[in-house]
Scaffold this motif. Structure first.
Motif, PDB file in Angstrom:
ATOM      1  N   THR A 267       0.973  -1.346   0.150  1.00  0.00           N
ATOM      2  CA  THR A 267      -0.476  -0.355   0.195  1.00  0.00           C
ATOM      3  C   THR A 267       0.519   0.812  -0.372  1.00  0.00           C
ATOM      4  OG1 THR A 267      -0.670   0.085   2.091  1.00  0.00           O
ATOM      5  CG2 THR A 267      -1.731  -0.821   1.046  1.00  0.00           C
ATOM      6  N   ALA A 268       0.010   2.346  -0.567  1.00  0.00           N
ATOM      7  CA  ALA A 268       1.134   2.999  -0.151  1.00  0.00           C
ATOM      8  C   ALA A 268      -0.248   4.833  -0.618  1.00  0.00           C
ATOM      9  CB  ALA A 268       2.055   3.286  -1.625  1.00  0.00           C
ATOM     10  N   THR A 269      -0.058   6.228  -0.295  1.00  0.00           N
ATOM     11  CA  THR A 269      -0.450   7.216  -0.302  1.00  0.00           C
ATOM     12  C   THR A 269       0.107   8.237  -1.537  1.00  0.00           C
ATOM     13  OG1 THR A 269       0.551   8.238   1.533  1.00  0.00           O
ATOM     14  CG2 THR A 269      -1.801   7.053   1.654  1.00  0.00           C
ATOM     15  N   PHE A 270      -0.938   9.383  -1.704  1.00  0.00           N
ATOM     16  CA  PHE A 270       0.218  10.134  -3.166  1.00  0.00           C
ATOM     17  C   PHE A 270      -0.695  11.608  -2.521  1.00  0.00           C
ATOM     18  CE2 PHE A 270       0.954  12.312  -7.095  1.00  0.00           C
ATOM     19  CZ  PHE A 270       1.916  12.534  -7.073  1.00  0.00           C
ATOM     20  N   GLN A 271       0.195  12.405  -2.768  1.00  0.00           N
ATOM     21  CA  GLN A 271      -0.749  13.898  -2.341  1.00  0.00           C
ATOM     22  C   GLN A 271      -0.455  14.503  -3.573  1.00  0.00           C
ATOM     23  OE1 GLN A 271      -2.318  15.488   0.964  1.00  0.00           O
ATOM     24  NE2 GLN A 271      -2.819  16.489  -1.059  1.00  0.00           N
ATOM     25  N   VAL A 272      -2.262  15.059  -4.187  1.00  0.00           N
ATOM     26  CA  VAL A 272      -2.395  15.986  -5.407  1.00  0.00           C
ATOM     27  C   VAL A 272      -1.520  16.983  -4.816  1.00  0.00           C
ATOM     28  CG1 VAL A 272      -3.228  16.097  -8.032  1.00  0.00           C
ATOM     29  CG2 VAL A 272      -3.429  13.622  -6.386  1.00  0.00           C
ATOM     30  N   ARG A 273      -1.132  17.292  -6.250  1.00  0.00           N
ATOM     31  CA  ARG A 273      -0.624  19.073  -6.350  1.00  0.00           C
ATOM     32  C   ARG A 273      -1.198  19.595  -7.560  1.00  0.00           C
ATOM     33  NH1 ARG A 273       5.247  17.585  -3.026  1.00  0.00           N
ATOM     34  NH2 ARG A 273       4.330  17.517  -1.389  1.00  0.00           N
ATOM     35  N   PRO A 274      -0.659  20.898  -7.856  1.00  0.00           N
ATOM     36  CA  PRO A 274      -1.284  21.441  -9.087  1.00  0.00           C
ATOM     37  C   PRO A 274       0.022  20.720 -10.170  1.00  0.00           C
ATOM     38  CG  PRO A 274      -0.932  23.209  -7.541  1.00  0.00           C
ATOM     39  CD  PRO A 274      -0.942  21.381  -6.944  1.00  0.00           C
ATOM     40  N   GLN A 275       0.677  20.609 -10.105  1.00  0.00           N
ATOM     41  CA  GLN A 275       1.976  19.960 -10.688  1.00  0.00           C
ATOM     42  C   GLN A 275       1.887  18.625 -11.237  1.00  0.00           C
ATOM     43  OE1 GLN A 275       2.736  21.037  -8.148  1.00  0.00           O
ATOM     44  NE2 GLN A 275       4.925  20.057  -7.524  1.00  0.00           N
ATOM     45  N   HIS A 276       1.170  17.851 -10.998  1.00  0.00           N
ATOM     46  CA  HIS A 276       0.201  16.366 -10.865  1.00  0.00           C
ATOM     47  C   HIS A 276      -1.048  16.857 -12.081  1.00  0.00           C
ATOM     48  CE1 HIS A 276       2.419  15.316  -7.098  1.00  0.00           C
ATOM     49  NE2 HIS A 276       3.020  15.526  -7.771  1.00  0.00           N
ATOM     50  N   THR A 277      -1.912  17.666 -11.819  1.00  0.00           N
ATOM     51  CA  THR A 277      -3.159  17.807 -13.134  1.00  0.00           C
ATOM     52  C   THR A 277      -2.913  18.256 -14.671  1.00  0.00           C
ATOM     53  OG1 THR A 277      -2.704  19.824 -12.491  1.00  0.00           O
ATOM     54  CG2 THR A 277      -3.404  18.436 -10.676  1.00  0.00           C
ATOM     55  N   ASN A 278      -4.261  17.009 -14.695  1.00  0.00           N
ATOM     56  CA  ASN A 278      -4.354  17.583 -16.711  1.00  0.00           C
ATOM     57  C   ASN A 278      -4.708  18.722 -16.321  1.00  0.00           C
ATOM     58  OD1 ASN A 278      -7.190  16.835 -15.202  1.00  0.00           O
ATOM     59  ND2 ASN A 278      -6.945  14.798 -16.148  1.00  0.00           N
ATOM     60  N   GLY A 279      -6.242  18.686 -17.714  1.00  0.00           N
ATOM     61  CA  GLY A 279      -6.185  20.107 -18.189  1.00  0.00           C
ATOM     62  C   GLY A 279      -7.358  20.950 -17.292  1.00  0.00           C
ATOM     63  N   PHE A 280      -7.827  19.160 -16.976  1.00  0.00           N
ATOM     64  CA  PHE A 280      -9.245  19.282 -15.818  1.00  0.00           C
ATOM     65  C   PHE A 280      -9.060  19.884 -14.452  1.00  0.00           C
ATOM     66  CE2 PHE A 280     -10.773  16.923 -19.560  1.00  0.00           C
ATOM     67  CZ  PHE A 280     -12.012  18.116 -19.976  1.00  0.00           C
ATOM     68  N   GLY A 281      -7.652  20.056 -14.259  1.00  0.00           N
ATOM     69  CA  GLY A 281      -7.661  20.448 -13.067  1.00  0.00           C
ATOM     70  C   GLY A 281      -7.459  19.249 -12.115  1.00  0.00           C
ATOM     71  N   GLY A 282      -7.754  17.569 -12.454  1.00  0.00           N
ATOM     72  CA  GLY A 282      -7.678  16.296 -11.603  1.00  0.00           C
ATOM     73  C   GLY A 282      -6.369  15.722 -11.938  1.00  0.00           C
ATOM     74  N   LEU A 283      -6.304  14.598 -11.217  1.00  0.00           N
ATOM     75  CA  LEU A 283      -4.805  14.098 -11.128  1.00  0.00           C
ATOM     76  C   LEU A 283      -4.625  13.464 -12.319  1.00  0.00           C
ATOM     77  CD1 LEU A 283      -2.009  12.465 -10.000  1.00  0.00           C
ATOM     78  CD2 LEU A 283      -3.545  10.942  -8.553  1.00  0.00           C
ATOM     79  N   HIS A 284      -3.230  13.233 -13.167  1.00  0.00           N
ATOM     80  CA  HIS A 284      -3.544  12.933 -14.184  1.00  0.00           C
ATOM     81  C   HIS A 284      -3.288  11.292 -14.756  1.00  0.00           C
ATOM     82  CE1 HIS A 284      -1.127  13.157 -18.112  1.00  0.00           C
ATOM     83  NE2 HIS A 284      -0.793  14.249 -18.003  1.00  0.00           N
ATOM     84  N   GLY A 285      -4.054  10.928 -15.836  1.00  0.00           N
ATOM     85  CA  GLY A 285      -3.789   9.618 -16.160  1.00  0.00           C
ATOM     86  C   GLY A 285      -2.132   8.964 -16.174  1.00  0.00           C
ATOM     87  N   GLY A 286      -1.447   9.653 -16.829  1.00  0.00           N
ATOM     88  CA  GLY A 286      -0.277   9.073 -16.621  1.00  0.00           C
ATOM     89  C   GLY A 286       0.391   9.183 -15.358  1.00  0.00           C
TER      90      GLY A 286
END
Length: 372
Positions: A267-286
């Motif tokens: 298991t792991a966790t990840f904090q989403v930041r602006p530099q991880h997002t796509n054009g819609f503001g969500g976590l980038h699929g890549g």
């Protein structure tokens, strides 16, 4: 069968002529300016898949790591594999900052391992393949959101030729089918010198952006946004020194995946930041694929001892919902085949919503390995 291609002539005058490439760059430039105004530069900027926010799209005068220009894109036509749709080809200069996506610093390596992970290429292809869908839906562009993505190594990834580091690749993308709400694309990453296939990629997108976003992407709305973002808003914005911004981007790149935290054996966790997002503001699929592969590497190393070689061979990811804050990951071993030296994992990404876990995405990853 040899791959035969011919460059499409601009005189054809259809939407797949070279005249459409400036159209794409103008659209991406508008997107970049809007991100700059919000001081929100997404994951595409980290990958170097942006254009200068200025009107001079033929030059790279911005501080992005790898700005695009007209000369990086061209149309070609494939004549060996049906359907015979034109393909958009992008010459991608591999940024040195890609190494910061390599979360597992002590990853086992030898001369047979490619230098860039499969999930990193998946994130690049997620961005680049979307450009073809944008062009295919003009004058009312619909970038869409990812439903599924899959990728695997091509023949050239296993040859001695690909063991040395390369500086650039050609990414060829074809829209195989487009309907009212769904779009299907396929891409290949090729060696620019030999045209050998390094990686295969397939992408399915949901194209209905919703009423308000559809209105925002009309030609009239884009014209207004271009005026505001190109002339009005910059006068109200505090000027930033280019040198300071470049240094800030480099430092931010080094910390791009720092919020990834292992919390247990699988298991792991990840904090989403602006530099991880796509054009819609969500976590980038890549980015999600990168997280899946990294956790997968850690799980396989716990399952198999005395490893001398480990590589993710194939990834199939499906996307169910968006995430903009913290996500958690968990990996499950689906199949282990010691005789074939492969192991298949299922990795899920979830977010918390009012105390309930919501599935964001899940991936099926196949790893291959060698032992002492």
């Amino acid at each position: 069968m040899h791959l035969t291609r011919r460059v499409l002539l601009a005189s054809r005058g259809d939407k797949n002529s070279t005249k459409s490439i400036p159209t794409l760059l103008e659209f991406l430039s508008l997107q970049r300016r809007l991100e700059d105004l919000q001081r929100h530069q997404g994951f595409g900027n980290f990958l170097g898949l942006t254009v200068p926010p200025s009107e001079n799209l033929g030059t790279s005068n911005s501080s992005s790591f790898n700005n695009m220009s007209k000369g990086d894109l061209r149309w070609e036509e494939t004549t060996d594999v049906p359907p015979y749709h034109p393909a958009l080809v992008y010459r991608y200069q591999l940024p040195k900052t890609l190494r910061y996506l390599q979360l597992d610093n002590d990853e086992i390596r030898n001369d047979d391992n490619p230098t860039i992970r499969l999930s990193t290429y998946m994130s690049i292809l997620d961005e680049v393949s979307t450009w073809s869908m944008i062009l295919n839906t003009f004058p009312h562009p619909r970038p869409g959101v990812s439903v599924t993505m899959s990728t695997e190594w091509g023949p050239a990834a296993y040859t001695k030729l690909m063991n040395s580091s390369i500086d650039a690749v050609d990414i060829t993308t074809t829209v195989t089918k487009q309907g009212q709400t769904m779009g299907f694309l396929r891409s290949e990453v090729r060696d620019p010198v030999t045209s050998q296939v390094i990686r295969h990629f397939q992408h399915t997108k949901f194209l209905d952006p919703g009423r308000w976003f559809r209105m925002l992407l009309t030609p009239q709305a884009r014209w207004g946004l271009n005026i505001l973002s190109g002339h009005v808003f910059p006068m109200l914005k505090k000027t930033e020194k280019v040198k300071d911004r470049e240094q800030d981007e480099i430092e931010r790149a080094k910390r791009i995946m720092d919020s990834f935290t292992v919390t247990g054996p699988s298991t792991a966790t990840f904090q989403v930041r602006p530099q991880h997002t796509n054009g819609f503001g969500g976590l980038h699929g890549g980015v999600q694929a990168i997280l899946m592969e990294d956790l997968g590497h850690k799980v396989v190393k716990q399952q198999i001892s005395n490893l001398t070689r480990l590589r993710c061979k194939r990834i199939l990811a499906s996307y169910q919902s968006s995430a903009s804050k913290k996500v958690k990951l968990e990996a499950y071993v689906l199949q282990s085949q010691p005789t074939e030296r492969t192991i298949i994992l299922r990795v899920v990404v979830e977010r918390d919503s009012s105390g309930t876990s919501v599935l964001v995405s899940e991936g099926i990853l196949e790893f291959e390995y060698e032992t002492m």
